[in-house]
Design a protein around this motif. Sequence first.
Motif, mmCIF file in Angstrom:
data_model
loop_
_atom_site.group_PDB
_atom_site.id
_atom_site.type_symbol
_atom_site.label_atom_id
_atom_site.label_comp_id
_atom_site.label_asym_id
_atom_site.label_seq_id
_atom_site.Cartn_x
_atom_site.Cartn_y
_atom_site.Cartn_z
ATOM 1 N N HIS A 1 0.809 -1.211 0.000
ATOM 2 C CA HIS A 1 0.000 0.000 0.000
ATOM 3 C C HIS A 1 0.850 1.273 0.000
ATOM 4 O O HIS A 1 0.443 2.306 -0.548
ATOM 5 N N LEU A 2 2.039 1.190 0.593
ATOM 6 C CA LEU A 2 2.845 2.384 0.827
ATOM 7 C C LEU A 2 3.094 3.236 -0.417
ATOM 8 O O LEU A 2 2.986 4.468 -0.350
ATOM 9 N N PRO A 3 3.418 2.641 -1.581
ATOM 10 C CA PRO A 3 3.686 3.485 -2.749
ATOM 11 C C PRO A 3 2.431 4.051 -3.425
ATOM 12 O O PRO A 3 2.541 4.820 -4.383
ATOM 13 N N MET A 4 1.243 3.687 -2.961
ATOM 14 C CA MET A 4 0.012 4.031 -3.664
ATOM 15 C C MET A 4 -0.602 5.339 -3.147
ATOM 16 O O MET A 4 -0.679 5.575 -1.945
ATOM 17 N N ASN A 5 -1.040 6.191 -4.048
ATOM 18 C CA ASN A 5 -1.985 7.282 -3.760
ATOM 19 C C ASN A 5 -1.630 8.146 -2.547
ATOM 20 O O ASN A 5 -2.482 8.453 -1.718
ATOM 21 N N GLY A 6 -0.386 8.532 -2.430
ATOM 22 C CA GLY A 6 0.000 9.428 -1.347
ATOM 23 C C GLY A 6 -0.057 8.811 0.029
ATOM 24 O O GLY A 6 -0.126 9.539 1.032
ATOM 25 N N LYS A 7 -0.001 7.475 0.114
ATOM 26 C CA LYS A 7 -0.097 6.805 1.411
ATOM 27 C C LYS A 7 1.017 7.259 2.349
ATOM 28 O O LYS A 7 0.779 7.530 3.539
ATOM 29 N N ALA A 8 2.252 7.349 1.845
ATOM 30 C CA ALA A 8 3.373 7.725 2.709
ATOM 31 C C ALA A 8 3.168 9.117 3.289
ATOM 32 O O ALA A 8 3.456 9.363 4.475
ATOM 33 N N ARG A 9 2.690 10.059 2.477
ATOM 34 C CA ARG A 9 2.444 11.416 2.973
ATOM 35 C C ARG A 9 1.371 11.425 4.062
ATOM 36 O O ARG A 9 1.456 12.178 5.038
ATOM 37 N N SER A 10 0.359 10.586 3.891
ATOM 38 C CA SER A 10 -0.690 10.540 4.906
ATOM 39 C C SER A 10 -0.154 9.961 6.212
ATOM 40 O O SER A 10 -0.549 10.399 7.302
ATOM 41 N N ILE A 11 0.773 8.987 6.129
ATOM 42 C CA ILE A 11 1.390 8.436 7.338
ATOM 43 C C ILE A 11 2.150 9.529 8.079
ATOM 44 O O ILE A 11 2.060 9.663 9.308
ATOM 45 N N LEU A 12 2.912 10.327 7.344
ATOM 46 C CA LEU A 12 3.653 11.428 7.968
ATOM 47 C C LEU A 12 2.703 12.377 8.703
ATOM 48 O O LEU A 12 2.955 12.763 9.848
#
Length: 235
Positions: free
Chosen positions: A173-184
Amino acid sequence: MNLVGIPFRLDRSRNATVQVFEHLRELIVSLAVGPGTVLPRPQLCEYYGLSLSPVREALLRLEEEHLVDIYPQHQTQVRRIDLAQARQAHFLRLSVELEMVHTLAQRGDAALGRALQGLVARQRACLEAGDLAGFTAVDMEFHRVMYDAAAIPDLWALARSRSGNLDRLRRLHLPMNGKARSILAQHAEIAERIARGDAEGAQRSVRTHLSGTLNAIDALRERYPELLLPVDYRS
């Protein structure tokens, strides 16, 4: 199975079975060794420079975590991602972490908040450098620091031992649809709410944070049908 180029150095001062288990588990959870991969024991023994016994014991531990399937007298294969196990791990972590952040926020611990914000900054640097492996490692550290601060480190170990399938879903999931930014953003919000003593707000942030990947199951199944077990466990 191809482990060429993947480094491993056996530490003779530590238990060999534990080292093989930890190394293989990380390869499986990180998807460096993907679902469906056959793990021939003779090749594993040669790669690790060990006899059959510690390799066999390590594989049995991986089977207990639902990360491999062992077919006696035949082969061992990396299990496809098991949604039933992922959902149970999510339930466990959510139950623990809702109470954990409530407890931490009631203290209004500004020092802990600063430490967590420092980890968010490290995560941001990893993301900007394109280092998703580093990003994931700091993500784990962010949560571990909270467990330690709440004096429940054994529950962190328990959660980690149950989270292999959930972690594999998150890697997808991490590379999809801004997931990493949402985690931050969610991590920063959790840290801020703990620091200012907003217990209910911290719980809302944790609930949102931990539920994102399971809410994306349909998209993950559509994109990676070959990596997930075919049975739909949502019912």
